[in-house]
Design a protein around this motif. Structure first.
Motif, mmCIF file in Angstrom:
data_model
loop_
_atom_site.group_PDB
_atom_site.id
_atom_site.type_symbol
_atom_site.label_atom_id
_atom_site.label_comp_id
_atom_site.label_asym_id
_atom_site.label_seq_id
_atom_site.Cartn_x
_atom_site.Cartn_y
_atom_site.Cartn_z
ATOM 1 N N LEU A 215 20.174 -20.127 -43.817
ATOM 2 C CA LEU A 215 21.371 -20.488 -42.830
ATOM 3 C C LEU A 215 20.925 -21.644 -42.094
ATOM 4 O O LEU A 215 21.618 -22.515 -41.750
ATOM 5 N N GLN A 216 19.607 -21.546 -41.744
ATOM 6 C CA GLN A 216 19.203 -22.543 -40.503
ATOM 7 C C GLN A 216 19.113 -23.979 -41.110
ATOM 8 O O GLN A 216 19.484 -24.908 -40.488
ATOM 9 N N SER A 217 18.693 -24.116 -42.361
ATOM 10 C CA SER A 217 18.486 -25.220 -43.162
ATOM 11 C C SER A 217 19.913 -25.929 -43.388
ATOM 12 O O SER A 217 20.048 -27.028 -43.145
ATOM 13 N N LYS A 218 20.718 -25.018 -43.648
ATOM 14 C CA LYS A 218 22.186 -25.431 -43.929
ATOM 15 C C LYS A 218 22.880 -26.013 -42.701
ATOM 16 O O LYS A 218 23.488 -26.835 -42.426
ATOM 17 N N LYS A 219 22.458 -25.442 -41.548
ATOM 18 C CA LYS A 219 22.990 -25.478 -40.140
ATOM 19 C C LYS A 219 22.296 -27.017 -39.935
ATOM 20 O O LYS A 219 23.388 -27.907 -39.237
ATOM 21 N N GLU A 220 21.171 -27.423 -39.985
ATOM 22 C CA GLU A 220 20.697 -28.574 -39.945
ATOM 23 C C GLU A 220 21.199 -29.542 -40.540
ATOM 24 O O GLU A 220 21.481 -30.605 -40.277
ATOM 25 N N ARG A 221 21.438 -29.258 -41.795
ATOM 26 C CA ARG A 221 22.129 -30.223 -42.834
ATOM 27 C C ARG A 221 23.467 -30.661 -42.491
ATOM 28 O O ARG A 221 23.842 -31.703 -42.239
ATOM 29 N N LEU A 222 24.338 -29.548 -41.859
ATOM 30 C CA LEU A 222 25.491 -29.814 -41.596
ATOM 31 C C LEU A 222 25.316 -30.534 -40.286
ATOM 32 O O LEU A 222 26.587 -31.522 -40.058
ATOM 33 N N ALA A 223 24.780 -30.524 -39.393
ATOM 34 C CA ALA A 223 24.641 -31.096 -37.967
ATOM 35 C C ALA A 223 24.352 -32.753 -38.469
ATOM 36 O O ALA A 223 25.042 -33.457 -37.732
ATOM 37 N N LYS A 224 23.559 -32.928 -39.240
ATOM 38 C CA LYS A 224 23.261 -34.251 -39.825
ATOM 39 C C LYS A 224 24.577 -35.199 -40.420
ATOM 40 O O LYS A 224 24.986 -36.021 -40.224
ATOM 41 N N ASP A 225 25.088 -34.223 -41.125
ATOM 42 C CA ASP A 225 26.393 -34.712 -42.158
ATOM 43 C C ASP A 225 27.575 -34.929 -40.645
ATOM 44 O O ASP A 225 28.276 -35.828 -40.873
ATOM 45 N N VAL A 226 27.599 -34.194 -39.805
ATOM 46 C CA VAL A 226 28.562 -34.258 -38.703
ATOM 47 C C VAL A 226 28.363 -35.722 -38.042
ATOM 48 O O VAL A 226 29.119 -36.495 -37.621
ATOM 49 N N GLU A 227 26.872 -35.994 -37.741
ATOM 50 C CA GLU A 227 26.431 -37.203 -37.131
ATOM 51 C C GLU A 227 26.965 -38.486 -37.977
ATOM 52 O O GLU A 227 27.355 -39.538 -37.715
ATOM 53 N N ILE A 228 26.749 -38.136 -39.289
ATOM 54 C CA ILE A 228 26.771 -39.272 -40.066
ATOM 55 C C ILE A 228 28.416 -39.754 -40.138
ATOM 56 O O ILE A 228 28.838 -40.832 -40.091
ATOM 57 N N LEU A 229 29.136 -38.463 -40.263
ATOM 58 C CA LEU A 229 30.759 -38.661 -40.289
ATOM 59 C C LEU A 229 31.319 -39.349 -38.910
ATOM 60 O O LEU A 229 32.232 -40.091 -39.035
ATOM 61 N N LYS A 230 30.624 -38.926 -37.972
ATOM 62 C CA LYS A 230 31.024 -39.377 -36.662
ATOM 63 C C LYS A 230 30.874 -41.082 -36.738
ATOM 64 O O LYS A 230 31.643 -41.829 -36.397
ATOM 65 N N LYS A 231 29.854 -41.483 -36.930
ATOM 66 C CA LYS A 231 29.421 -42.805 -37.075
ATOM 67 C C LYS A 231 30.349 -43.568 -37.899
ATOM 68 O O LYS A 231 30.803 -44.656 -37.523
ATOM 69 N N ARG A 232 30.496 -42.746 -39.262
ATOM 70 C CA ARG A 232 31.596 -43.665 -40.197
ATOM 71 C C ARG A 232 32.748 -43.738 -39.471
ATOM 72 O O ARG A 232 33.462 -44.727 -39.687
ATOM 73 N N ASN A 233 33.311 -42.878 -38.747
ATOM 74 C CA ASN A 233 34.697 -42.613 -38.289
ATOM 75 C C ASN A 233 34.819 -43.636 -37.171
ATOM 76 O O ASN A 233 35.842 -44.239 -37.154
ATOM 77 N N ALA A 234 33.722 -43.811 -36.380
ATOM 78 C CA ALA A 234 33.757 -44.948 -35.352
ATOM 79 C C ALA A 234 33.809 -46.270 -36.040
ATOM 80 O O ALA A 234 34.685 -47.002 -35.589
ATOM 81 N N LYS A 235 33.251 -46.686 -37.137
ATOM 82 C CA LYS A 235 33.310 -47.757 -37.762
ATOM 83 C C LYS A 235 34.689 -48.148 -38.304
ATOM 84 O O LYS A 235 35.383 -49.163 -38.189
ATOM 85 N N LEU A 236 35.226 -47.036 -39.040
ATOM 86 C CA LEU A 236 36.611 -47.056 -39.607
ATOM 87 C C LEU A 236 37.731 -47.142 -38.405
ATOM 88 O O LEU A 236 38.777 -48.071 -38.714
ATOM 89 N N GLN A 237 37.316 -46.658 -37.340
ATOM 90 C CA GLN A 237 38.568 -46.700 -36.174
ATOM 91 C C GLN A 237 38.549 -48.271 -35.678
ATOM 92 O O GLN A 237 39.368 -48.851 -35.454
ATOM 93 N N LYS A 238 37.065 -48.674 -35.412
ATOM 94 C CA LYS A 238 36.992 -50.031 -34.903
ATOM 95 C C LYS A 238 37.860 -51.161 -35.917
ATOM 96 O O LYS A 238 38.484 -51.933 -35.577
ATOM 97 N N GLU A 239 37.447 -50.886 -37.327
ATOM 98 C CA GLU A 239 38.053 -51.735 -38.430
ATOM 99 C C GLU A 239 39.695 -51.638 -38.237
ATOM 100 O O GLU A 239 40.231 -52.538 -38.284
ATOM 101 N N TYR A 240 40.176 -50.157 -38.246
ATOM 102 C CA TYR A 240 41.456 -50.193 -38.272
ATOM 103 C C TYR A 240 42.204 -50.961 -37.086
ATOM 104 O O TYR A 240 43.277 -51.376 -36.910
ATOM 105 N N PHE A 241 41.664 -50.621 -35.903
ATOM 106 C CA PHE A 241 42.218 -51.333 -34.692
ATOM 107 C C PHE A 241 42.084 -52.808 -34.815
ATOM 108 O O PHE A 241 43.016 -53.595 -34.222
ATOM 109 N N GLU A 242 40.967 -53.561 -35.206
ATOM 110 C CA GLU A 242 40.978 -54.790 -35.538
ATOM 111 C C GLU A 242 41.866 -55.298 -36.484
ATOM 112 O O GLU A 242 42.650 -56.370 -36.260
#
Length: 92
Positions: A54-81
């Motif tokens: 469960l601890q390793s799964k929590k760490e993996r999910l936290a990494k996935d959240v950070e990756i998806l936040k960065k990806r979302n920010a890039k896509l929002q920037k592209e969308y607004f442009e």
């Protein structure tokens, strides 16, 4: 007659002692077995494996959240442009 009563009294006391000792021993053994069972459930190998997975799964999910936040920010920037480049035909 009193000799018989004294002998019976001695046997009765001895019998009571052994019964009492046996009861206490059984209760102590049951308490120890229950404590070992609870300890094994809480701190045993399976519980440790589950906790570590469960601890390793929590760490993996936290990494996935950070990756998806960065990806979302890039896509929002592209969308607004892209939105600013499109003509405003629907606005009055």
């Amino acid at each position: 007659m009193s000799e018989i009563l004294e002998e019976y009294d001695k046997k009765s006391k001895r019998s009571y002692f052994f019964k009492s000792f046996f009861r206490h021993t059984v209760v102590i053994v049951c308490v120890i077995a229950f404590a070992i069972y609870i300890g094994n459930m809480m701190f045993g190998k399976r519980s440790l494996d589950v906790m570590l997975s469960l601890q390793s799964k929590k760490e993996r999910l936290a990494k996935d959240v950070e990756i998806l936040k960065k990806r979302n920010a890039k896509l929002q920037k592209e969308y607004f442009e892209l939105k600013e480049l499109e003509p405003d035909t629907g606005k009055k």
